[in-house]
Design a protein around this motif. Structure first.
Motif, PDB file in Angstrom:
ATOM      1  N   LEU A  94      39.805  -2.380  24.138  1.00 40.20           N
ATOM      2  CA  LEU A  94      38.427  -2.510  24.614  1.00 40.20           C
ATOM      3  C   LEU A  94      38.216  -1.767  25.930  1.00 40.20           C
ATOM      4  O   LEU A  94      37.197  -1.086  26.115  1.00 40.20           O
ATOM      5  N   ASP A  95      39.172  -1.873  26.833  1.00 38.83           N
ATOM      6  CA  ASP A  95      39.060  -1.191  28.124  1.00 38.83           C
ATOM      7  C   ASP A  95      39.033   0.327  27.946  1.00 38.83           C
ATOM      8  O   ASP A  95      38.207   1.019  28.548  1.00 38.83           O
ATOM      9  N   GLN A  96      39.939   0.851  27.132  1.00 37.56           N
ATOM     10  CA  GLN A  96      39.963   2.299  26.882  1.00 37.56           C
ATOM     11  C   GLN A  96      38.684   2.761  26.210  1.00 37.56           C
ATOM     12  O   GLN A  96      38.145   3.814  26.527  1.00 37.56           O
ATOM     13  N   ALA A  97      38.191   1.976  25.272  1.00 41.75           N
ATOM     14  CA  ALA A  97      36.973   2.331  24.548  1.00 41.75           C
ATOM     15  C   ALA A  97      35.781   2.386  25.493  1.00 41.75           C
ATOM     16  O   ALA A  97      34.953   3.309  25.406  1.00 41.75           O
ATOM     17  N   ASN A  98      35.685   1.436  26.402  1.00 45.20           N
ATOM     18  CA  ASN A  98      34.584   1.456  27.376  1.00 45.20           C
ATOM     19  C   ASN A  98      34.700   2.653  28.306  1.00 45.20           C
ATOM     20  O   ASN A  98      33.709   3.294  28.645  1.00 45.20           O
ATOM     21  N   GLU A  99      35.911   2.968  28.700  1.00 44.01           N
ATOM     22  CA  GLU A  99      36.151   4.115  29.583  1.00 44.01           C
ATOM     23  C   GLU A  99      35.732   5.427  28.909  1.00 44.01           C
ATOM     24  O   GLU A  99      35.172   6.313  29.559  1.00 44.01           O
ATOM     25  N   LEU A 100      35.969   5.548  27.602  1.00 44.97           N
ATOM     26  CA  LEU A 100      35.712   6.794  26.871  1.00 44.97           C
ATOM     27  C   LEU A 100      34.419   6.777  26.051  1.00 44.97           C
ATOM     28  O   LEU A 100      34.131   7.732  25.343  1.00 44.97           O
ATOM     29  N   ASP A 101      33.639   5.685  26.152  1.00 49.11           N
ATOM     30  CA  ASP A 101      32.419   5.532  25.338  1.00 49.11           C
ATOM     31  C   ASP A 101      32.724   5.715  23.856  1.00 49.11           C
ATOM     32  O   ASP A 101      32.013   6.380  23.113  1.00 49.11           O
ATOM     33  N   PHE A 102      33.822   5.106  23.426  1.00 50.21           N
ATOM     34  CA  PHE A 102      34.273   5.182  22.045  1.00 50.21           C
ATOM     35  C   PHE A 102      33.972   3.839  21.377  1.00 50.21           C
ATOM     36  O   PHE A 102      34.548   2.815  21.738  1.00 50.21           O
ATOM     37  N   PRO A 103      33.072   3.816  20.402  1.00 47.58           N
ATOM     38  CA  PRO A 103      32.641   2.547  19.812  1.00 47.58           C
ATOM     39  C   PRO A 103      33.752   1.790  19.077  1.00 47.58           C
ATOM     40  O   PRO A 103      34.481   2.355  18.270  1.00 47.58           O
ATOM     41  N   VAL A 104      33.821   0.495  19.387  1.00 50.35           N
ATOM     42  CA  VAL A 104      34.707  -0.430  18.694  1.00 50.35           C
ATOM     43  C   VAL A 104      33.831  -1.541  18.126  1.00 50.35           C
ATOM     44  O   VAL A 104      33.088  -2.194  18.859  1.00 50.35           O
ATOM     45  N   ILE A 105      33.932  -1.731  16.815  1.00 54.53           N
ATOM     46  CA  ILE A 105      33.141  -2.748  16.130  1.00 54.53           C
ATOM     47  C   ILE A 105      34.073  -3.857  15.674  1.00 54.53           C
ATOM     48  O   ILE A 105      35.107  -3.596  15.046  1.00 54.53           O
ATOM     49  N   HIS A 106      33.698  -5.074  15.994  1.00 61.37           N
ATOM     50  CA  HIS A 106      34.425  -6.250  15.515  1.00 61.37           C
ATOM     51  C   HIS A 106      33.757  -6.639  14.202  1.00 61.37           C
ATOM     52  O   HIS A 106      32.620  -7.101  14.188  1.00 61.37           O
ATOM     53  N   LEU A 107      34.447  -6.378  13.083  1.00 59.02           N
ATOM     54  CA  LEU A 107      33.884  -6.702  11.773  1.00 59.02           C
ATOM     55  C   LEU A 107      33.909  -8.202  11.549  1.00 59.02           C
ATOM     56  O   LEU A 107      34.883  -8.870  11.891  1.00 59.02           O
ATOM     57  N   LYS A 108      32.841  -8.701  10.946  1.00 56.76           N
ATOM     58  CA  LYS A 108      32.768 -10.132  10.662  1.00 56.76           C
ATOM     59  C   LYS A 108      33.867 -10.519   9.673  1.00 56.76           C
ATOM     60  O   LYS A 108      34.323  -9.691   8.872  1.00 56.76           O
ATOM     61  N   PRO A 109      34.269 -11.769   9.696  1.00 57.99           N
ATOM     62  CA  PRO A 109      35.285 -12.239   8.747  1.00 57.99           C
ATOM     63  C   PRO A 109      34.778 -12.178   7.310  1.00 57.99           C
ATOM     64  O   PRO A 109      33.583 -12.248   7.058  1.00 57.99           O
ATOM     65  N   LYS A 110      35.682 -12.036   6.414  1.00 57.14           N
ATOM     66  CA  LYS A 110      35.419 -12.100   4.969  1.00 57.14           C
ATOM     67  C   LYS A 110      34.635 -10.915   4.409  1.00 57.14           C
ATOM     68  O   LYS A 110      34.278 -10.916   3.247  1.00 57.14           O
ATOM     69  N   ILE A 111      34.332  -9.905   5.184  1.00 56.42           N
ATOM     70  CA  ILE A 111      33.674  -8.714   4.652  1.00 56.42           C
ATOM     71  C   ILE A 111      34.755  -7.884   3.950  1.00 56.42           C
ATOM     72  O   ILE A 111      35.853  -7.744   4.463  1.00 56.42           O
ATOM     73  N   THR A 112      34.467  -7.393   2.774  1.00 57.98           N
ATOM     74  CA  THR A 112      35.471  -6.584   2.078  1.00 57.98           C
ATOM     75  C   THR A 112      35.246  -5.116   2.391  1.00 57.98           C
ATOM     76  O   THR A 112      34.112  -4.674   2.589  1.00 57.98           O
ATOM     77  N   PHE A 113      36.322  -4.370   2.428  1.00 59.57           N
ATOM     78  CA  PHE A 113      36.211  -2.946   2.705  1.00 59.57           C
ATOM     79  C   PHE A 113      35.419  -2.250   1.613  1.00 59.57           C
ATOM     80  O   PHE A 113      34.719  -1.277   1.858  1.00 59.57           O
ATOM     81  N   GLY A 114      35.515  -2.728   0.392  1.00 63.06           N
ATOM     82  CA  GLY A 114      34.747  -2.158  -0.708  1.00 63.06           C
ATOM     83  C   GLY A 114      33.256  -2.288  -0.481  1.00 63.06           C
ATOM     84  O   GLY A 114      32.490  -1.353  -0.740  1.00 63.06           O
ATOM     85  N   LYS A 115      32.807  -3.432   0.022  1.00 62.78           N
ATOM     86  CA  LYS A 115      31.382  -3.638   0.319  1.00 62.78           C
ATOM     87  C   LYS A 115      30.917  -2.697   1.428  1.00 62.78           C
ATOM     88  O   LYS A 115      29.819  -2.160   1.387  1.00 62.78           O
ATOM     89  N   VAL A 116      31.757  -2.515   2.430  1.00 64.35           N
ATOM     90  CA  VAL A 116      31.420  -1.607   3.532  1.00 64.35           C
ATOM     91  C   VAL A 116      31.273  -0.179   3.000  1.00 64.35           C
ATOM     92  O   VAL A 116      30.287   0.491   3.274  1.00 64.35           O
ATOM     93  N   THR A 117      32.235   0.271   2.235  1.00 66.34           N
ATOM     94  CA  THR A 117      32.196   1.633   1.702  1.00 66.34           C
ATOM     95  C   THR A 117      30.971   1.845   0.812  1.00 66.34           C
ATOM     96  O   THR A 117      30.270   2.842   0.937  1.00 66.34           O
ATOM     97  N   LYS A 118      30.688   0.897  -0.060  1.00 66.94           N
ATOM     98  CA  LYS A 118      29.545   1.025  -0.954  1.00 66.94           C
ATOM     99  C   LYS A 118      28.245   1.100  -0.155  1.00 66.94           C
ATOM    100  O   LYS A 118      27.389   1.942  -0.444  1.00 66.94           O
ATOM    101  N   ALA A 119      28.087   0.262   0.831  1.00 70.80           N
ATOM    102  CA  ALA A 119      26.864   0.266   1.642  1.00 70.80           C
ATOM    103  C   ALA A 119      26.679   1.584   2.366  1.00 70.80           C
ATOM    104  O   ALA A 119      25.571   2.127   2.441  1.00 70.80           O
ATOM    105  N   ILE A 120      27.755   2.138   2.883  1.00 67.76           N
ATOM    106  CA  ILE A 120      27.669   3.395   3.618  1.00 67.76           C
ATOM    107  C   ILE A 120      27.353   4.545   2.657  1.00 67.76           C
ATOM    108  O   ILE A 120      26.505   5.390   2.955  1.00 67.76           O
ATOM    109  N   LEU A 121      28.010   4.583   1.516  1.00 66.68           N
ATOM    110  CA  LEU A 121      27.795   5.677   0.573  1.00 66.68           C
ATOM    111  C   LEU A 121      26.410   5.603  -0.080  1.00 66.68           C
ATOM    112  O   LEU A 121      25.837   6.633  -0.418  1.00 66.68           O
ATOM    113  N   ASP A 122      25.904   4.387  -0.270  1.00 65.39           N
ATOM    114  CA  ASP A 122      24.548   4.248  -0.828  1.00 65.39           C
ATOM    115  C   ASP A 122      23.535   4.772   0.152  1.00 65.39           C
ATOM    116  O   ASP A 122      22.532   5.329  -0.152  1.00 65.39           O
TER     117      ASP A 122
END
Length: 122
Positions: A94-122
């Motif tokens: 988190l400290d390095q990310a803030n220093e470099l303005d590099f986004p870090v996202i805390h994904l919610k629990p129980k989200i599947t990677f397949g759902k994420v990929t499908k949503a992005i590709l749609d």
């Protein structure tokens, strides 16, 4: 698509940007999912890296410069889903990310990677 717009997708409701908010304008060209972050050399510019954070403990040597390496490769950001292998995202990340303005996202629990990929590709 900019990372900021991606976070507006329904699948990301409940997820949170925990560091590097100033970098949310970065463009996403692809999504790469890696459970074990042991082959960072294969990552390409513009990728959003998604991981469960396997091996990302405060003591791990990988944590010391992970964000710097991802930033040098010009990635769009990283989304980490604690709960399986780590309890929380290490402070060093988190400290390095803030220093470099590099986004870090805390994904919610129980989200599947397949759902994420499908949503992005749609």
């Amino acid at each position: 698509m900019q990372l900021l717009h991606l976070l507006g997708l329904e699948v990301f409701q409940g997820s949170e940007v925990v560091a590097g908010e100033k970098g949310l304008h970065r463009e996403i060209t692809w999504v790469n999912m890696m459970e074990i972050l042991d082959s960072l050399e294969q990552l390409q510019p513009g990728e959003l890296l998604i991981s469960t954070g396997y091996g990302l403990t405060e003591e791990s040597p990988l944590v010391a410069d992970l964000i710097r390496k991802l930033n040098e490769k010009n990635l769009a950001g990283i989304a980490i889903q604690p709960g399986y292998y780590i309890k929380s995202i290490p402070r060093k990340i988190l400290d390095q990310a803030n220093e470099l303005d590099f986004p870090v996202i805390h994904l919610k629990p129980k989200i599947t990677f397949g759902k994420v990929t499908k949503a992005i590709l749609d």
